[in-house]
Design a protein around this motif. Structure first.
Motif, short mmCIF file in Angstrom:
data_model
loop_
_atom_site.label_atom_id
_atom_site.label_comp_id
_atom_site.label_asym_id
_atom_site.label_seq_id
_atom_site.Cartn_x
_atom_site.Cartn_y
_atom_site.Cartn_z
N VAL A 16 0.83 -1.20 0.00
CA VAL A 16 0.00 0.00 0.00
C VAL A 16 0.87 1.25 0.00
CG1 VAL A 16 -1.93 -1.14 1.16
CG2 VAL A 16 -0.23 0.03 2.52
N ASP A 17 0.28 2.33 -0.49
CA ASP A 17 0.92 3.64 -0.44
C ASP A 17 0.51 4.31 0.86
OD1 ASP A 17 2.25 3.63 -2.93
OD2 ASP A 17 0.35 4.03 -3.95
N VAL A 18 1.51 4.74 1.62
CA VAL A 18 1.26 5.38 2.91
C VAL A 18 1.83 6.79 2.84
CG1 VAL A 18 1.65 5.22 5.40
CG2 VAL A 18 1.43 3.12 4.05
N PRO A 19 1.06 7.79 3.27
CA PRO A 19 1.56 9.17 3.21
C PRO A 19 2.76 9.39 4.13
CG PRO A 19 -0.81 9.11 3.65
CD PRO A 19 -0.31 7.72 3.76
N ALA A 20 3.71 10.18 3.65
CA ALA A 20 4.84 10.59 4.48
C ALA A 20 4.30 11.31 5.72
CB ALA A 20 5.78 11.49 3.70
N ASN A 21 5.01 11.18 6.81
CA ASN A 21 4.69 11.78 8.10
C ASN A 21 3.57 11.07 8.85
OD1 ASN A 21 6.73 13.75 8.10
ND2 ASN A 21 5.50 14.98 6.71
N SER A 22 2.92 10.07 8.24
CA SER A 22 2.00 9.24 9.00
C SER A 22 2.83 8.12 9.62
CB SER A 22 0.88 8.71 8.11
OG SER A 22 1.40 7.87 7.11
N THR A 23 2.19 7.13 10.21
CA THR A 23 2.93 6.02 10.82
C THR A 23 2.59 4.71 10.13
OG1 THR A 23 1.23 5.56 12.48
CG2 THR A 23 2.95 7.18 13.08
N VAL A 24 3.40 3.71 10.39
CA VAL A 24 3.13 2.37 9.86
C VAL A 24 1.78 1.89 10.38
CG1 VAL A 24 3.92 -0.03 9.86
CG2 VAL A 24 5.57 1.82 9.57
N MET A 25 1.44 2.21 11.61
CA MET A 25 0.13 1.84 12.18
C MET A 25 -1.01 2.51 11.41
SD MET A 25 -2.57 3.12 14.22
CE MET A 25 -1.89 4.52 15.07
N GLU A 26 -0.88 3.80 11.14
CA GLU A 26 -1.93 4.51 10.41
C GLU A 26 -2.09 3.96 8.99
OE1 GLU A 26 -1.70 8.86 12.56
OE2 GLU A 26 -0.15 8.33 11.09
N GLY A 27 -0.99 3.56 8.37
CA GLY A 27 -1.05 2.96 7.05
C GLY A 27 -1.86 1.68 7.06
#
Length: 107
Positions: A16-27
């Motif tokens: 998945v694509d996860v936004p920079a500055n978020s966390t692995v948990m949020e992703g």
């Protein structure tokens, strides 16, 4: 966006694509990936976002701080080398391709 691979306990791979500055948990949470409960919402207060970092990535992540170390004592099946709390790994471009595995169950 940074590509992260989450491997569920049954072996299912989720890239998945996860936004920079978020966390692995949020992703994981934002992409409905099974195995991350995140009961505390990312406050490093519950250890229900316990993950195993792929061995090739362990030394590329920031070191665990004392609070994360303490919370990992409550995680089931903790591995001193590979276990992390997903809420404590902030996404940045250098983590492109990060691979994490999810435990069979959280605490």
């Amino acid at each position: 966006m940074v590509k992260i691979t989450y491997i569920e306990f049954d072996g299912k791979r989720n890239v998945v694509d996860v936004p920079a500055n978020s966390t692995v948990m949020e992703g994981a949470r934002d992409n409905n990936i099974r195995g991350i409960e995140a009961d505390c919402g990312g406050a490093c207060a519950c250890s229900t976002c316990h993950i195993y970092v792929d061995p090739d990535w362990v030394d590329k992540l920031p070191k665990k701080d004392p609070v994360e170390e303490e919370m990992l004592d409550f995680a089931l099946g903790c591995d001193a080398l590979r276990s992390r709390l997903a809420c404590q790994i902030r996404i940045k471009k250098s983590l492109e391709g990060l691979i994490v595995e999810l435990p069979e169950k959280q605490i």
